[in-house]
Design a protein around this motif. Sequence first.
Motif, short mmCIF file in Angstrom:
data_model
loop_
_atom_site.label_atom_id
_atom_site.label_comp_id
_atom_site.label_asym_id
_atom_site.label_seq_id
_atom_site.Cartn_x
_atom_site.Cartn_y
_atom_site.Cartn_z
N GLU A 52 -4.34 1.06 -0.90
CA GLU A 52 -3.28 1.92 -0.37
C GLU A 52 -3.26 1.92 1.16
O GLU A 52 -2.19 2.04 1.76
CB GLU A 52 -3.47 3.35 -0.87
CG GLU A 52 -3.01 3.59 -2.29
CD GLU A 52 -2.98 5.06 -2.64
OE1 GLU A 52 -3.21 5.91 -1.75
OE2 GLU A 52 -2.72 5.38 -3.81
N THR A 53 -4.41 1.83 1.77
CA THR A 53 -4.50 1.88 3.23
C THR A 53 -4.56 0.49 3.87
O THR A 53 -4.89 0.35 5.04
CB THR A 53 -5.74 2.69 3.65
OG1 THR A 53 -6.91 2.16 3.02
CG2 THR A 53 -5.58 4.15 3.26
N LEU A 89 2.33 1.73 -3.43
CA LEU A 89 1.31 2.18 -4.36
C LEU A 89 1.06 3.67 -4.20
O LEU A 89 1.00 4.41 -5.18
CB LEU A 89 0.02 1.39 -4.12
CG LEU A 89 -1.25 1.87 -4.85
CD1 LEU A 89 -1.01 2.01 -6.36
CD2 LEU A 89 -2.40 0.92 -4.58
N ARG A 90 0.92 4.12 -2.95
CA ARG A 90 0.69 5.55 -2.71
C ARG A 90 1.88 6.39 -3.20
O ARG A 90 1.69 7.41 -3.86
CB ARG A 90 0.45 5.81 -1.23
CG ARG A 90 0.27 7.30 -0.90
CD ARG A 90 0.04 7.50 0.59
NE ARG A 90 -1.23 6.96 0.99
CZ ARG A 90 -1.61 6.79 2.26
NH1 ARG A 90 -0.78 7.13 3.24
NH2 ARG A 90 -2.80 6.32 2.55
N GLN A 135 -6.28 9.20 -6.58
CA GLN A 135 -6.84 7.86 -6.53
C GLN A 135 -7.90 7.64 -7.61
O GLN A 135 -7.87 6.61 -8.31
CB GLN A 135 -7.40 7.58 -5.14
CG GLN A 135 -6.33 7.46 -4.06
CD GLN A 135 -6.90 7.33 -2.67
OE1 GLN A 135 -8.11 7.44 -2.46
NE2 GLN A 135 -6.03 7.09 -1.67
N ARG A 179 2.03 6.38 -7.05
CA ARG A 179 0.89 7.11 -7.61
C ARG A 179 1.11 8.61 -7.49
O ARG A 179 0.88 9.37 -8.45
CB ARG A 179 -0.40 6.71 -6.89
CG ARG A 179 -1.62 7.55 -7.31
CD ARG A 179 -2.85 7.19 -6.54
NE ARG A 179 -2.75 7.38 -5.10
CZ ARG A 179 -2.81 8.58 -4.51
NH1 ARG A 179 -2.94 9.69 -5.23
NH2 ARG A 179 -2.73 8.67 -3.19
N GLY A 213 0.81 -1.21 0.00
CA GLY A 213 0.00 0.00 0.00
C GLY A 213 0.84 1.26 0.00
O GLY A 213 0.52 2.23 -0.71
N SER A 214 1.92 1.27 0.79
CA SER A 214 2.77 2.46 0.85
C SER A 214 3.48 2.70 -0.48
O SER A 214 3.64 3.85 -0.91
CB SER A 214 3.79 2.32 1.98
OG SER A 214 4.73 1.29 1.72
#
Length: 279
Positions: A50-51, A21-22, A32, A25, A18-19
């Motif tokens: 992401e979370t 991906l964030r 998002q 991005r 998730g981290s």
Amino acid sequence: MVNIRSLDPSASPLDYYGSELRRLREEAGLSQPQLGKILYCTGSLVGQIETAKKVPTRRFSEQLDAALMTGGLFSRLVGLVLKSQLPTWFQPYAEMESRAAYISTYQSQLVYGLLQTDEYARAVLSVENPGQVEEMVAARLERQRILEREHPPVLCVVLDEAALYRGIGGAEVMRNQLAHLLSFRDHPWVQVQVLPFDAGQHPGLLGSFNLLRFEDDPDILYSESYESGRMTANSQVIREVSVSYARLQASALSRETSAALIRRVMKERYGHQPGPAVA
């Protein structure tokens, strides 16, 4: 709504995914919803992943790699993420299974996990894990990828006839599952045999078990009880179980006769109409 939550990338493979991906991005200058539009999904789904509130699929990861041009980063990470969704007590076995050169299994109740369809797996896993079904199904399908490798393990399955008649998930699910078993009929590295009811007493009466053999490591026996698994490399135990497995194979129907029985059960119990895929 945009999902924003502080993540500790070292907390778990899912948090790390998730981290990353964030981070990537945001480096690409995408919100998002914008990334979701590129991936043909909702911005909410991107935010949930992401979370670390939702587990990504392999398909999502492959699309993400293409969209953000990551060089396959997320396709590599998703394997770790999905493995982490397996029960903690099962993860050591899954790791050994992924390294085995030969897998021999006797299954007394269910189709072996490596040969289950997603619908069949979903029906089985929903009994004890209704809140984590999708994650656990994805993890089980990830395990099956070892059969798609360039050098897959040799897999020998002795399946009790009872598993063909146990209506897991209903008639359609069973039709598809038995058709899937038949698809391995000519597979060079997979052998499926059915142990018929008329075999009478046999060495598998104590329950299902798996034997793993490796190129350079000792053989391992794996068996399960409720919510736990046990592995042993004790040479005398391995010797005895190996003989028992050879006897099970000898009592089971041949590969061809097993396929014929599976096809007959499909037709008579689950309303299968013969077609070219399993003819």
